[in-house]
Enzyme design. Structure first.
Site, PDB file in Angstrom:
ATOM      1  N   CYS A 167     -14.631 -54.041 -71.283  1.00  0.00           N
ATOM      2  CA  CYS A 167     -13.301 -53.735 -71.827  1.00  0.00           C
ATOM      3  C   CYS A 167     -12.468 -53.190 -70.670  1.00  0.00           C
ATOM      4  O   CYS A 167     -12.845 -52.167 -70.072  1.00  0.00           O
ATOM      5  CB  CYS A 167     -13.456 -52.690 -72.927  1.00  0.00           C
ATOM      6  SG  CYS A 167     -11.910 -52.079 -73.607  1.00  0.00           S
ATOM      7  N   CYS A 196      -7.684 -58.639 -70.423  1.00  0.00           N
ATOM      8  CA  CYS A 196      -8.262 -57.953 -71.588  1.00  0.00           C
ATOM      9  C   CYS A 196      -9.335 -58.903 -72.082  1.00  0.00           C
ATOM     10  O   CYS A 196      -9.108 -60.126 -72.143  1.00  0.00           O
ATOM     11  CB  CYS A 196      -7.191 -57.731 -72.660  1.00  0.00           C
ATOM     12  SG  CYS A 196      -7.839 -57.292 -74.287  1.00  0.00           S
TER      13      CYS A 196
HETATM   14  N1  DGL Z   1     -10.829 -55.728 -75.003  1.00  0.00           N
HETATM   15  C1  DGL Z   1     -10.134 -54.639 -74.468  1.00  0.00           C
HETATM   16  C2  DGL Z   1      -9.733 -54.830 -72.999  1.00  0.00           C
HETATM   17  O1  DGL Z   1     -10.372 -55.581 -72.296  1.00  0.00           O
HETATM   18  C3  DGL Z   1      -9.117 -53.865 -75.252  1.00  0.00           C
HETATM   19  C4  DGL Z   1      -8.537 -54.387 -76.512  1.00  0.00           C
HETATM   20  C5  DGL Z   1      -7.988 -53.272 -77.374  1.00  0.00           C
HETATM   21  O2  DGL Z   1      -8.790 -52.664 -78.079  1.00  0.00           O
HETATM   22  O3  DGL Z   1      -6.754 -53.017 -77.325  1.00  0.00           O
HETATM   23  O4  DGL Z   1      -8.815 -54.212 -72.526  1.00  0.00           O
END
Ligand code: DGL
Length: 259
Positions: free
Chosen positions: A73, A184
């Site tokens: 993430c 993301c």
């Molecule tokens: N998947 C996450 C990232 O790579 C964040 C998504 C979220 O929860 O806003 O930043």
């Protein structure tokens, strides 16, 4: 499951990284923890993201001794990687950050659309990346929270995300982009939607290849690479604690990535 690699994300996005980890290291055991109950992390404060990430890793580590923690993430990596490494000094903590530098180097002075969450865009880690790129590329950072909502909502409402993206991209559509950074981990699941809204071919970049390499290197350094010949196991946990959420995580895991 023995000494798994914990792969963590705010929800389903980290499955895009998990798939690449398994492609490269199929005989490891994996425990995927998605915090869908608290997603999205993108609009949250740094302190909130730190607390949620610490809580999630504590929960995921119950009863197991992970050999590595992969924060799949970008938002949690930017906010928490150092803190997590201090909290778990004996376990390698690997993260992921937007691959803006890779995109910037892909051709001479490219125009790069850097999609990430608001949290990532505001982070010091991201600002440092932009500084390193300097004027070697024209980088346009754009937060795209609608994609996170789309993926967390089991990718049902394609028209709504298309409309939201068209609005976010509108101020920058005067010239074409050469590449798009999927900053993301939810975004690789919506690469086709992004391409459709842009309306022309672009190259996509994300940070997962580096994350996989750093994970391999950390395990090799600690001499903890699996020696088992069989395919490793995978357990998926979702804090939402609903069977349909775990079911959708498996659907995403089995789906082919379009980038
Ligand atoms: N998947 C996450 C990232 O790579 C964040 C998504 C979220 O929860 O806003 O930043």
């Amino acid at each position: 499951m023995n000494n798994p690699i914990i792969v963590f994300d705010s929800g389903f996005g980290g499955i895009s990284v998990l798939k690449r980890l398994i492609e490269k290291m199929p005989n490891e055991d994996y425990l995927y923890y998605g915090d869908s109950a608290n997603a999205p992390y993108g609009p949250r404060t740094t302190a909130e993201v730190q607390q949620l990430t610490l809580n999630a890793i504590a929960e995921a580590s119950k009863g197991v001794e992970p050999k590595a923690i992969v924060i799949a993430c970008n938002t949690a990596t930017a906010a928490t990687r150092e803190l997590l490494q201090e909290t778990y000094p004996n376990i390698p903590v690997i993260g992921i950050l937007p691959a803006v530098e890779l995109a910037a180097k892909s051709k001479d002075h490219p125009r790069v659309l850097a999609l990430a969450t608001a949290g990532t865009c505001a982070s010091t880690a991201f600002q440092n990346i932009l500084k390193r790129v300097g004027d070697s590329a024209e980088v346009v950072p754009v937060p795209a929270p609608s994609i996170v909502v789309y993926v967390e909502g089991a990718m049902k409402d394609r028209e709504t995300v298309k409309k939201a993206l068209a609005e976010s991209f509108a101020p920058y559509m005067d010239k074409p982009f050469d590449s798009v950074v999927l900053g993301c981990t939810h975004f690789p699941f919506a690469a086709d939607v992004i391409a459709e809204v842009l309306g022309y071919p672009v190259d996509f970049f994300d940070g997962s290849a580096l994350t996989v390499r750093q994970t391999e290197e950390a395990l090799a350094k600690n001499n903890t690479r699996s020696t088992q010949e069989r395919t490793g196991s995978l357990k998926i946990i979702n804090s939402g604690n609903r069977q349909d959420l775990v079911g959708f995580a498996w659907t995403l895991f089995c789906a082919e990535l379009k980038v």
